[in-house]
Design a protein around this motif. Sequence first.
Motif, PDB file in Angstrom:
ATOM      1  N   HIS A 351      12.389  -3.121   4.659  1.00 43.44           N
ATOM      2  CA  HIS A 351      11.053  -3.509   5.115  1.00 43.44           C
ATOM      3  C   HIS A 351      10.227  -2.286   5.493  1.00 43.44           C
ATOM      4  O   HIS A 351       9.023  -2.236   5.223  1.00 43.44           O
ATOM      5  N   THR A 352      10.873  -1.328   6.128  1.00 49.32           N
ATOM      6  CA  THR A 352      10.150  -0.143   6.571  1.00 49.32           C
ATOM      7  C   THR A 352       9.649   0.665   5.391  1.00 49.32           C
ATOM      8  O   THR A 352       8.540   1.225   5.424  1.00 49.32           O
ATOM      9  N   TYR A 353      10.443   0.736   4.322  1.00 46.90           N
ATOM     10  CA  TYR A 353      10.009   1.415   3.097  1.00 46.90           C
ATOM     11  C   TYR A 353       8.664   0.869   2.640  1.00 46.90           C
ATOM     12  O   TYR A 353       7.721   1.616   2.364  1.00 46.90           O
ATOM     13  N   ALA A 354       8.556  -0.456   2.585  1.00 47.96           N
ATOM     14  CA  ALA A 354       7.324  -1.082   2.116  1.00 47.96           C
ATOM     15  C   ALA A 354       6.186  -0.898   3.106  1.00 47.96           C
ATOM     16  O   ALA A 354       5.050  -0.584   2.726  1.00 47.96           O
ATOM     17  N   THR A 355       6.507  -1.062   4.388  1.00 44.67           N
ATOM     18  CA  THR A 355       5.461  -0.991   5.414  1.00 44.67           C
ATOM     19  C   THR A 355       4.868   0.401   5.540  1.00 44.67           C
ATOM     20  O   THR A 355       3.649   0.555   5.676  1.00 44.67           O
ATOM     21  N   VAL A 356       5.708   1.431   5.492  1.00 43.35           N
ATOM     22  CA  VAL A 356       5.215   2.805   5.602  1.00 43.35           C
ATOM     23  C   VAL A 356       4.296   3.155   4.425  1.00 43.35           C
ATOM     24  O   VAL A 356       3.244   3.774   4.595  1.00 43.35           O
ATOM     25  N   LEU A 357       4.680   2.718   3.219  1.00 41.25           N
ATOM     26  CA  LEU A 357       3.818   2.958   2.060  1.00 41.25           C
ATOM     27  C   LEU A 357       2.483   2.247   2.226  1.00 41.25           C
ATOM     28  O   LEU A 357       1.423   2.804   1.919  1.00 41.25           O
ATOM     29  N   LYS A 358       2.532   1.008   2.725  1.00 45.68           N
ATOM     30  CA  LYS A 358       1.295   0.252   2.907  1.00 45.68           C
ATOM     31  C   LYS A 358       0.380   0.949   3.920  1.00 45.68           C
ATOM     32  O   LYS A 358      -0.830   1.095   3.704  1.00 45.68           O
ATOM     33  N   VAL A 362      -1.090   3.179   0.271  1.00 50.03           N
ATOM     34  CA  VAL A 362      -0.635   2.864  -1.078  1.00 50.03           C
ATOM     35  C   VAL A 362      -1.094   1.460  -1.448  1.00 50.03           C
ATOM     36  O   VAL A 362      -1.006   0.529  -0.642  1.00 50.03           O
ATOM     37  N   ASN A 363      -1.594   1.299  -2.658  1.00 49.82           N
ATOM     38  CA  ASN A 363      -2.110   0.014  -3.122  1.00 49.82           C
ATOM     39  C   ASN A 363      -1.030  -1.061  -3.062  1.00 49.82           C
ATOM     40  O   ASN A 363       0.107  -0.838  -3.464  1.00 49.82           O
ATOM     41  N   THR A 364      -1.410  -2.218  -2.564  1.00 48.36           N
ATOM     42  CA  THR A 364      -0.441  -3.313  -2.450  1.00 48.36           C
ATOM     43  C   THR A 364       0.054  -3.796  -3.805  1.00 48.36           C
ATOM     44  O   THR A 364       1.060  -4.502  -3.871  1.00 48.36           O
ATOM     45  N   SER A 365      -0.647  -3.432  -4.878  1.00 48.01           N
ATOM     46  CA  SER A 365      -0.178  -3.789  -6.219  1.00 48.01           C
ATOM     47  C   SER A 365       1.070  -3.005  -6.579  1.00 48.01           C
ATOM     48  O   SER A 365       1.820  -3.402  -7.460  1.00 48.01           O
ATOM     49  N   ILE A 366       1.293  -1.879  -5.940  1.00 46.09           N
ATOM     50  CA  ILE A 366       2.459  -1.051  -6.250  1.00 46.09           C
ATOM     51  C   ILE A 366       3.656  -1.473  -5.410  1.00 46.09           C
ATOM     52  O   ILE A 366       4.775  -1.508  -5.865  1.00 46.09           O
ATOM     53  N   ILE A 367       3.416  -1.765  -4.174  1.00 48.80           N
ATOM     54  CA  ILE A 367       4.523  -2.168  -3.314  1.00 48.80           C
ATOM     55  C   ILE A 367       4.051  -3.210  -2.310  1.00 48.80           C
ATOM     56  O   ILE A 367       3.033  -3.045  -1.657  1.00 48.80           O
ATOM     57  N   ILE A 391       4.453   5.579  -9.292  1.00 50.32           N
ATOM     58  CA  ILE A 391       5.488   5.352  -8.298  1.00 50.32           C
ATOM     59  C   ILE A 391       5.890   6.678  -7.655  1.00 50.32           C
ATOM     60  O   ILE A 391       6.076   6.771  -6.447  1.00 50.32           O
ATOM     61  N   ASP A 392       6.009   7.740  -8.490  1.00 54.36           N
ATOM     62  CA  ASP A 392       6.366   9.061  -7.971  1.00 54.36           C
ATOM     63  C   ASP A 392       5.366   9.509  -6.914  1.00 54.36           C
ATOM     64  O   ASP A 392       5.734  10.003  -5.846  1.00 54.36           O
ATOM     65  N   GLU A 393       4.087   9.341  -7.201  1.00 52.00           N
ATOM     66  CA  GLU A 393       3.037   9.781  -6.281  1.00 52.00           C
ATOM     67  C   GLU A 393       3.083   8.949  -4.993  1.00 52.00           C
ATOM     68  O   GLU A 393       2.935   9.489  -3.890  1.00 52.00           O
ATOM     69  N   ALA A 394       3.307   7.659  -5.149  1.00 49.85           N
ATOM     70  CA  ALA A 394       3.331   6.780  -3.980  1.00 49.85           C
ATOM     71  C   ALA A 394       4.481   7.126  -3.047  1.00 49.85           C
ATOM     72  O   ALA A 394       4.327   7.154  -1.818  1.00 49.85           O
ATOM     73  N   MET A 395       5.637   7.446  -3.605  1.00 54.08           N
ATOM     74  CA  MET A 395       6.817   7.676  -2.785  1.00 54.08           C
ATOM     75  C   MET A 395       6.802   9.022  -2.057  1.00 54.08           C
ATOM     76  O   MET A 395       7.645   9.291  -1.211  1.00 54.08           O
TER      77      MET A 395
END
Length: 399
Positions: A351-358, A362-367, A391-395
Amino acid sequence: MNATVNILLFKSKTLADGSHPLMIRICKDNKKKYKSLGVSIQPQFWDFEKNKPRRNCPNKDAIQTLISAKLNEYTEQIIVYKSTDKNFTVASLADKIDSSQQATTVNELFKLSIDRLKIARRTGYALSVQQVYNSLLEYNQHLDIYFTDIDVVWLKQYELYLRSKELSDNTIAIRFRTLRAIYNIAVEEKIVKPEYYPFKNYKVSKLSRETPKRSITKSDVEAILSYRTEHEYTIFAIDLFLFTYLMGGINFVDIAYLTRDNIIDDRLIYSRRKTSKLIKLPLQDKAIELIDKYRQFDNPYLFPIFSKFHKTDQQKANRVHKVITKVNKYLKAVGEELGLPIDLTTYVARHTYATVLKRSGVNTSIISESLGHSSEKVTQIYLDSFENSQIDEAMKNLL
């Protein structure tokens, strides 16, 4: 209008040898339905006034026994309907009798489904179905019943039984979703007719409750990384938490099955065991360090969860359960010491992986923000649809 059931020789249909089929006729509400008994008789051997075979009818005793048994079967079912104040039609009565003659009971289909899942190596889901099977056995004492017996009243009683066991709403919802899945198989395989489907009126969705958030902040993650201990298993638990967080919220069971073959051109490539979706993610530098840290020459797996002693699917499933329980025990202790707002588990890392990106824009379309069961497949579909560079840029926002 009361239902009536009687036997007649169906003169409207004449077979090639001149005989007529023996039929059972059901009458109710000015409706009639005829069902063949699978026997035909020459007209000279049938008493049309008394609707029974004549004395000189070949196999008279056997035919009379068949007639009596069938009439009793229908009469007993009508009595059951009346005693439970359950309405029925001539069609539903006939279908009830037909379905009760099928070999596949609830017990048999559950066992068959569990075997199918094991053959497909979906061991985790097989264990979940087994758990529901055991629960139903405990509730009903036996499962030598037919799917037509599982109606809305039966489901409500089962729900009350589960609540008496003080199970959580979400646990009860999981039990019912599994039962509904097995019932869907019964419909698909024509074990039961769709009109008996009880989940049209009994809504499983009402059982679920919104799950509290299971994510922590980026600063909390940094606190976990800075945590120091000499305890070997606590260190291992933290490393698995970090690997999950860095590598797309990878599920614990997928980590367990990772081998050197899953690393191709500095990318982690694997198929999720739960959804079979192909995942391709860039290997973060810190993730590579963790892989190198736990690499063993005589073990093809990236992390020391499985060994050469774990050969069968069942052995591996048992091992995963044992290790994740132990890992989460030590993670919880770390979280409590750090004063984190929720119990720390490997799932929190997902969950934290997704939340931190958001939160990093990071666009919700990616994660997706949530990696719970309700949106996990959608999340994987989104990940599959974007170029690796996106994905590389987002991570890069993870640390």
